[in-house]
Every structure is written in C-alpha cells, then in structure tokens.
Scaffold this motif. Structure first.
Motif, short mmCIF file in Angstrom:
data_model
loop_
_atom_site.label_atom_id
_atom_site.label_comp_id
_atom_site.label_asym_id
_atom_site.label_seq_id
_atom_site.Cartn_x
_atom_site.Cartn_y
_atom_site.Cartn_z
N ILE A 73 -2.01 -11.40 -2.79
CA ILE A 73 -3.08 -11.02 -1.88
C ILE A 73 -2.75 -9.72 -1.17
O ILE A 73 -3.59 -8.81 -1.06
CB ILE A 73 -3.34 -12.15 -0.86
CG1 ILE A 73 -3.94 -13.37 -1.57
CG2 ILE A 73 -4.25 -11.67 0.26
CD1 ILE A 73 -4.04 -14.60 -0.71
N GLY A 74 -1.52 -9.60 -0.68
CA GLY A 74 -1.12 -8.39 0.02
C GLY A 74 -1.17 -7.15 -0.85
O GLY A 74 -1.72 -6.10 -0.45
N VAL A 75 -0.63 -7.25 -2.05
CA VAL A 75 -0.61 -6.10 -2.95
C VAL A 75 -2.02 -5.74 -3.42
O VAL A 75 -2.38 -4.56 -3.47
CB VAL A 75 0.33 -6.37 -4.14
CG1 VAL A 75 0.17 -5.30 -5.22
CG2 VAL A 75 1.78 -6.42 -3.67
N SER A 76 -2.82 -6.73 -3.74
CA SER A 76 -4.20 -6.46 -4.17
C SER A 76 -4.99 -5.77 -3.07
O SER A 76 -5.76 -4.83 -3.32
CB SER A 76 -4.89 -7.76 -4.58
OG SER A 76 -4.25 -8.35 -5.69
N THR A 77 -4.81 -6.23 -1.83
CA THR A 77 -5.51 -5.62 -0.70
C THR A 77 -5.06 -4.19 -0.49
O THR A 77 -5.87 -3.27 -0.28
CB THR A 77 -5.28 -6.44 0.57
OG1 THR A 77 -5.70 -7.79 0.37
CG2 THR A 77 -6.05 -5.85 1.75
N ALA A 78 -3.75 -3.97 -0.54
CA ALA A 78 -3.21 -2.61 -0.37
C ALA A 78 -3.72 -1.68 -1.45
O ALA A 78 -4.11 -0.53 -1.17
CB ALA A 78 -1.68 -2.67 -0.39
N LYS A 79 -3.76 -2.17 -2.69
CA LYS A 79 -4.27 -1.34 -3.78
C LYS A 79 -5.73 -0.98 -3.57
O LYS A 79 -6.15 0.16 -3.83
CB LYS A 79 -4.10 -2.07 -5.11
CG LYS A 79 -2.68 -2.12 -5.64
CD LYS A 79 -2.65 -2.80 -7.00
CE LYS A 79 -1.27 -2.74 -7.63
NZ LYS A 79 -1.26 -3.32 -9.01
N GLY A 80 -6.52 -1.94 -3.10
CA GLY A 80 -7.93 -1.68 -2.86
C GLY A 80 -8.14 -0.57 -1.85
O GLY A 80 -9.00 0.31 -2.04
N ILE A 81 -7.35 -0.60 -0.77
CA ILE A 81 -7.46 0.45 0.25
C ILE A 81 -7.04 1.80 -0.33
O ILE A 81 -7.69 2.82 -0.09
CB ILE A 81 -6.60 0.10 1.48
CG1 ILE A 81 -7.13 -1.18 2.14
CG2 ILE A 81 -6.58 1.25 2.47
CD1 ILE A 81 -6.20 -1.72 3.21
N CYS A 82 -5.95 1.80 -1.09
CA CYS A 82 -5.46 3.05 -1.67
C CYS A 82 -6.48 3.66 -2.63
O CYS A 82 -6.71 4.88 -2.63
CB CYS A 82 -4.14 2.82 -2.38
SG CYS A 82 -2.76 2.48 -1.26
N TYR A 83 -7.10 2.81 -3.45
CA TYR A 83 -8.13 3.31 -4.37
C TYR A 83 -9.32 3.88 -3.60
O TYR A 83 -9.81 4.97 -3.88
CB TYR A 83 -8.62 2.18 -5.28
CG TYR A 83 -7.81 2.01 -6.54
CD1 TYR A 83 -7.67 3.04 -7.47
CD2 TYR A 83 -7.20 0.79 -6.82
CE1 TYR A 83 -6.94 2.87 -8.63
CE2 TYR A 83 -6.46 0.61 -7.99
CZ TYR A 83 -6.34 1.66 -8.89
OH TYR A 83 -5.62 1.48 -10.04
#
Length: 231
Positions: A73-83
């Motif tokens: 969940i943490g990594v997916s959320t971080a990736k979404g913000i970065c994208y």
C-alpha cells in the motif's frame, strides 16, 4: 521538501519535511489503518503545511522489511504521487530509520560501545532485525531471525544491546536475566524518523525506478487458507 510514508508495520505514518524540520505529521496504528487512512493523511499534512504538490522535491517511502500488505500500500501510494506530480521516488530502509529514531530518543544514554537492534515482529519467535553501532553504521545485515536464549551471544558479551520495535517486547521473558540486554517497549516506526535518511538520499540523488521498484519483503508472501465455506 520531502513527503515521507511509513507503512511497514501496523503503524500508518505520513510526514512532510522541510530540510531541517517537520512541517506536519499524521499517524495512527491499527488493523486496516493503511488502506483507510494513508490518502487522507497525505491530504491533511499537505493542507496543514499549506504546500502544493508542485513544491515537493521528492517522495520517500519505507521500503521494508515488514508487512507485505502494508508495504504494498505504501509503495503503490508513493508511486501514484510520483507519477502524478512527476517527482523522484526514494526508498528508505525501515530498520535503519528506526535506529535513527531510537538513538534520538535515548540521547545521552547511548555510549560508544552500545548496539542498536531494531526489530519488526514476524510472528512467533521470529523477527526482522539488523544491528547498528552507536554511530548508526550497520554492522549486521537485515535478516529474519528466530530468537532463542542463545541469540546475540557474542554481541552481548562485549556490548550493551538495545532491542526495540514491535518484535522486541515478546523477548522480555527470554532475556530477563541478561544485564547487557535492554528491551524497550512501546517504540513504533514513524515517518518522522525517515528525515535524515531521506535528506541524504535527496542530496545524493539516490532515487529508485518509479515503474519497477518493489518493496524489500525479505520473505515471500504466503497466503493464508481462506475461511469461507466451500473454498
């Protein structure tokens, strides 16, 4: 300006850092905390600080080891913000961040001969752990350890050990007669502890690939048997 996310354990923690200080922090602990709270916490820290995503320099996420679901969940959320905001992603060692946090809490109690051993519960008598010296140099790599009365035998002969994290309290009975082992109860990971490591990663441009980065699970995920009639 770095947004930090910590979801490796039951703690869900989000912090916005501005170089030298913390601008806003939200965190909680509990079942399903990550899926229910993380996006709201991110929105709240950004609004509290009055910062737009365009002013962020990077996003840092706790990379593990830890909970498979929490890390995903943490990594997916971080990736979404970065994208969405075209930001670089930094992956921070969970146990190393915990060591930074504990050293700051203990302050002058730490001596040069002490060792810090952050632990994350991996069920039964197993923990995810690493060993750091008083200057926060890692002297034993991260590993999944099954703890018994002989664990850390060589280390505890020559050093005073500080065991902390949600994997440490269950070892109290095991080491109750060991004067060189201090078990700290109540210590939990926090995104706030990631700040020095995130700042260092940003200075050194130590970024990970937003598309292909995966958390450090340490062990493969094993799905439990479903408890649904007919399955």
């Amino acid at each position: 300006m770095i947004l930090c996310l910590e979801t490796a354990t039951p703690v869900c923690s989000v912090v916005l850092n501005d170089g030298c200080c913390t601008l806003a922090l939200r965190e909680t602990e509990g079942q399903n905390a990550h899926s229910e709270k993380i996006t709201n916490f991110i929105r709240e820290v950004m609004e509290t600080a009055g910062i737009d995503y365009s002013r962020l320099d990077a996003v840092a996420v706790s990379k593990g080891p830890g909970s498979y679901t929490g890390l995903r969940i943490g990594v997916s959320t971080a990736k979404g913000i970065c994208y969405a905001a075209d930001l670089p992603l930094m992956a921070i060692d969970t146990l190393e961040a915990m060591a930074h946090g504990m050293k700051a809490k203990l302050g002058s109690q730490i001596t040069e001969n002490d060792l810090l051993i952050p632990m994350i519960d991996a069920r039964r008598m197993e923990v995810y752990a690493a060993v750091f010296d008083a200057n926060l140099n890692k002297i034993h790599d991260t590993a999944a350890l099954v703890i018994d009365e002989n664990s850390f035998g060589d280390l505890r002969k020559a050093h005073r050990l500080w065991l902390f994290g949600d994997g440490a309290p269950k070892l109290g009975k095991l080491f109750e007669n060991q004067p060189n082992i201090n078990i700290i109860d109540g210590f939990r990971p926090s995104a706030a502890y990631m700040r020095p490591l995130a700042e260092k990663a940003l200075r050194e441009r130590d970024f990970v690939d937003v598309a292909y980065f995966e958390p450090f699970y340490l062990k493969d995920f094993i799905a439990g048997k479903p408890h649904v009639k007919g399955l």
